[in-house]
Design a protein around this motif. Structure first.
Motif, PDB file in Angstrom:
ATOM      1  N   ALA A 127       0.831  -1.198   0.000  1.00  0.00           N
ATOM      2  CA  ALA A 127       0.000   0.000   0.000  1.00  0.00           C
ATOM      3  C   ALA A 127       0.869   1.252   0.000  1.00  0.00           C
ATOM      4  O   ALA A 127       1.940   1.286   0.611  1.00  0.00           O
ATOM      5  CB  ALA A 127      -0.935   0.014   1.191  1.00  0.00           C
ATOM      6  N   GLU A 165      -1.576  -0.873  -4.087  1.00  0.00           N
ATOM      7  CA  GLU A 165      -2.865  -0.226  -3.900  1.00  0.00           C
ATOM      8  C   GLU A 165      -2.632   1.131  -3.261  1.00  0.00           C
ATOM      9  O   GLU A 165      -1.877   1.260  -2.283  1.00  0.00           O
ATOM     10  CB  GLU A 165      -3.786  -1.070  -3.019  1.00  0.00           C
ATOM     11  CG  GLU A 165      -5.089  -0.410  -2.600  1.00  0.00           C
ATOM     12  CD  GLU A 165      -6.072  -0.108  -3.723  1.00  0.00           C
ATOM     13  OE1 GLU A 165      -5.623   0.252  -4.830  1.00  0.00           O
ATOM     14  OE2 GLU A 165      -7.296  -0.226  -3.486  1.00  0.00           O
ATOM     15  N   LEU A 167      -3.810   4.349  -1.109  1.00  0.00           N
ATOM     16  CA  LEU A 167      -4.722   4.623   0.005  1.00  0.00           C
ATOM     17  C   LEU A 167      -4.977   6.120   0.116  1.00  0.00           C
ATOM     18  O   LEU A 167      -4.042   6.920   0.207  1.00  0.00           O
ATOM     19  CB  LEU A 167      -4.138   4.108   1.322  1.00  0.00           C
ATOM     20  CG  LEU A 167      -3.871   2.603   1.420  1.00  0.00           C
ATOM     21  CD1 LEU A 167      -3.267   2.276   2.787  1.00  0.00           C
ATOM     22  CD2 LEU A 167      -5.138   1.794   1.193  1.00  0.00           C
ATOM     23  N   VAL A 175      -7.503   8.771   7.389  1.00  0.00           N
ATOM     24  CA  VAL A 175      -7.442   7.594   6.517  1.00  0.00           C
ATOM     25  C   VAL A 175      -8.854   7.276   6.030  1.00  0.00           C
ATOM     26  O   VAL A 175      -9.806   7.258   6.823  1.00  0.00           O
ATOM     27  CB  VAL A 175      -6.859   6.374   7.265  1.00  0.00           C
ATOM     28  CG1 VAL A 175      -6.823   5.153   6.344  1.00  0.00           C
ATOM     29  CG2 VAL A 175      -5.465   6.689   7.795  1.00  0.00           C
ATOM     30  N   GLU A 177      -9.878   5.210   2.397  1.00  0.00           N
ATOM     31  CA  GLU A 177     -10.059   3.936   1.691  1.00  0.00           C
ATOM     32  C   GLU A 177      -9.010   3.795   0.609  1.00  0.00           C
ATOM     33  O   GLU A 177      -8.234   4.711   0.345  1.00  0.00           O
ATOM     34  CB  GLU A 177     -11.453   3.874   1.066  1.00  0.00           C
ATOM     35  CG  GLU A 177     -11.711   4.933   0.010  1.00  0.00           C
ATOM     36  CD  GLU A 177     -13.109   4.865  -0.583  1.00  0.00           C
ATOM     37  OE1 GLU A 177     -13.748   3.799  -0.472  1.00  0.00           O
ATOM     38  OE2 GLU A 177     -13.561   5.872  -1.158  1.00  0.00           O
ATOM     39  N   GLY A 178      -8.995   2.624  -0.043  1.00  0.00           N
ATOM     40  CA  GLY A 178      -8.138   2.422  -1.191  1.00  0.00           C
ATOM     41  C   GLY A 178      -8.811   2.912  -2.461  1.00  0.00           C
ATOM     42  O   GLY A 178      -9.987   3.291  -2.465  1.00  0.00           O
ATOM     43  N   ILE A 183      -9.938  -0.427   3.688  1.00  0.00           N
ATOM     44  CA  ILE A 183      -8.728  -0.738   4.432  1.00  0.00           C
ATOM     45  C   ILE A 183      -9.056  -1.148   5.868  1.00  0.00           C
ATOM     46  O   ILE A 183      -9.918  -0.546   6.524  1.00  0.00           O
ATOM     47  CB  ILE A 183      -7.750   0.476   4.421  1.00  0.00           C
ATOM     48  CG1 ILE A 183      -6.518   0.220   5.305  1.00  0.00           C
ATOM     49  CG2 ILE A 183      -8.451   1.760   4.850  1.00  0.00           C
ATOM     50  CD1 ILE A 183      -5.554  -0.772   4.735  1.00  0.00           C
ATOM     51  N   LYS A 227      -2.899   9.129   9.587  1.00  0.00           N
ATOM     52  CA  LYS A 227      -2.055   8.167   8.875  1.00  0.00           C
ATOM     53  C   LYS A 227      -1.028   7.498   9.781  1.00  0.00           C
ATOM     54  O   LYS A 227      -0.646   6.347   9.557  1.00  0.00           O
ATOM     55  CB  LYS A 227      -1.360   8.839   7.692  1.00  0.00           C
ATOM     56  CG  LYS A 227      -0.399   9.953   8.068  1.00  0.00           C
ATOM     57  CD  LYS A 227       0.195  10.607   6.828  1.00  0.00           C
ATOM     58  CE  LYS A 227       1.141  11.728   7.196  1.00  0.00           C
ATOM     59  NZ  LYS A 227       1.724  12.378   5.980  1.00  0.00           N
ATOM     60  N   VAL A 238      -6.609  -5.151   2.722  1.00  0.00           N
ATOM     61  CA  VAL A 238      -7.649  -4.394   2.023  1.00  0.00           C
ATOM     62  C   VAL A 238      -8.667  -5.391   1.474  1.00  0.00           C
ATOM     63  O   VAL A 238      -8.384  -6.584   1.330  1.00  0.00           O
ATOM     64  CB  VAL A 238      -7.080  -3.520   0.895  1.00  0.00           C
ATOM     65  CG1 VAL A 238      -6.202  -2.418   1.454  1.00  0.00           C
ATOM     66  CG2 VAL A 238      -6.315  -4.342  -0.141  1.00  0.00           C
TER      67      VAL A 238
END
Length: 286
Positions: A127, A165, A167, A175, A177-178, A183, A227, A238
């Protein structure tokens, strides 16, 4: 390949939609993607429920039910000679005049796309935190809609490497999502995942994994996280409906155990157990 459009199964090269379809003109359309394995569309009822809820928001009248979709899928699989497939069920507003319409859309365009898909197996990914921020939803919550520019910009940022992926952080720095996933991460045997209020798409697999965590009696928390909390995790994965549970081997260079993570493995194993049961909805678990 053959696809379905408004009652017909035809060669994909012959599919046509009107240039006046408001799904094309104004982005008024929704879609669901899901797997078919051994002929079974996993969690189909949950996908249809989310789709119908979103179509109400868009004022699009759509009268398909689970039985009709299953019948079409059976025909599509047979026409294409497949038993394992990637499915995209797409409903757009249908044709209208040039200009914004406030009245209901009575004749939507329904297309079901299909392509071959190998049997599922555990992948691992790395990620990367994106510079691109997750935009806010167009309405009160995020729909799985045709509005995908934010995702495209993010994908361009990380490139075509399928082992990575991206993020998203949202505009407040939490934070989210992807690019095409939700996530989850684990710290001291507690699972964390962002709240839907961050602007994420509430994935069908995300909801299913939360159900599995309850079944496993694994503590989890849903909230707003910076983060640093994510990067300091012990393991992470994920999820999406095609790739299912994908362990992460790292986040921004921070090494993680990937498929060797104990809780990740428990979740993945239980996911596959219920997949073999050919569930229609997460409601069948609890």
């Amino acid at each position: 390949m053959y696809v379905y459009i408004n009652g017909e199964i035809i060669d994909q090269n012959l599919v046509k939609i009107s240039p006046f379809d408001h799904g094309f003109m104004y982005g008024l359309g929704l879609f669901e993607t899901f797997r078919v394995d051994e002929g079974h569309p996993f969690l189909l009822e949950d996908h249809i429920h989310r789709l119908k809820k979103g179509l109400v928001e868009l004022n699009i009248k759509w009268d398909y039910d689970t039985n009709k979709i299953v019948s079409v899928l059976d025909q599509l699989l047979k026409a294409n000679g497949l038993s394992h497939a990637y499915i995209r069920l797409n409903v757009s507003a249908g044709t209208g005049e040039v200009g914004l319409q406030t009245r209901a859309y009575e004749s939507p365009t329904t297309i079901i796309y299909i392509k071959p898909l190998a049997k599922s197996h555990m992948l691992e990914k790395e990620a990367v935190l994106l510079r691109t921020r997750r935009n806010t939803p167009e309405g009160s919550y995020r729909l799985k809609s045709h509005h995908y520019l934010n995702n495209i910009l993010a994908k361009r940022e990380i490139g075509d490497d399928s082992s990575k992926e991206g993020l998203f952080l949202n505009e407040q720095g939490f934070v989210c999502e992807g690019i095409v996933s939700n996530i989850f991460w684990i710290k001291n045997r507690v699972v964390y995942t962002p709240d839907s209020g961050t602007g994420l798409l509430n994935g069908i697999t995300r909801e299913f994994v939360l159900t599995l965590l309850q079944k496993l009696n694994i503590k989890y928390e849903v909230g707003y996280y910076e983060k640093e909390t994510l990067i300091d995790c012990d393991e992470a994965f994920v999820t999406n409906s095609i790739q299912e549970v994908v362990p992460l081997i790292g986040i921004n260079g921070q090494v993680l155990p990937g498929g060797k993570g104990s809780i990740t493995n428990k979740v993945s194993d239980l996911y596959q157990y219920y997949k073999q049961k050919k569930l229609w909805s997460k409601a069948e678990v609890l």
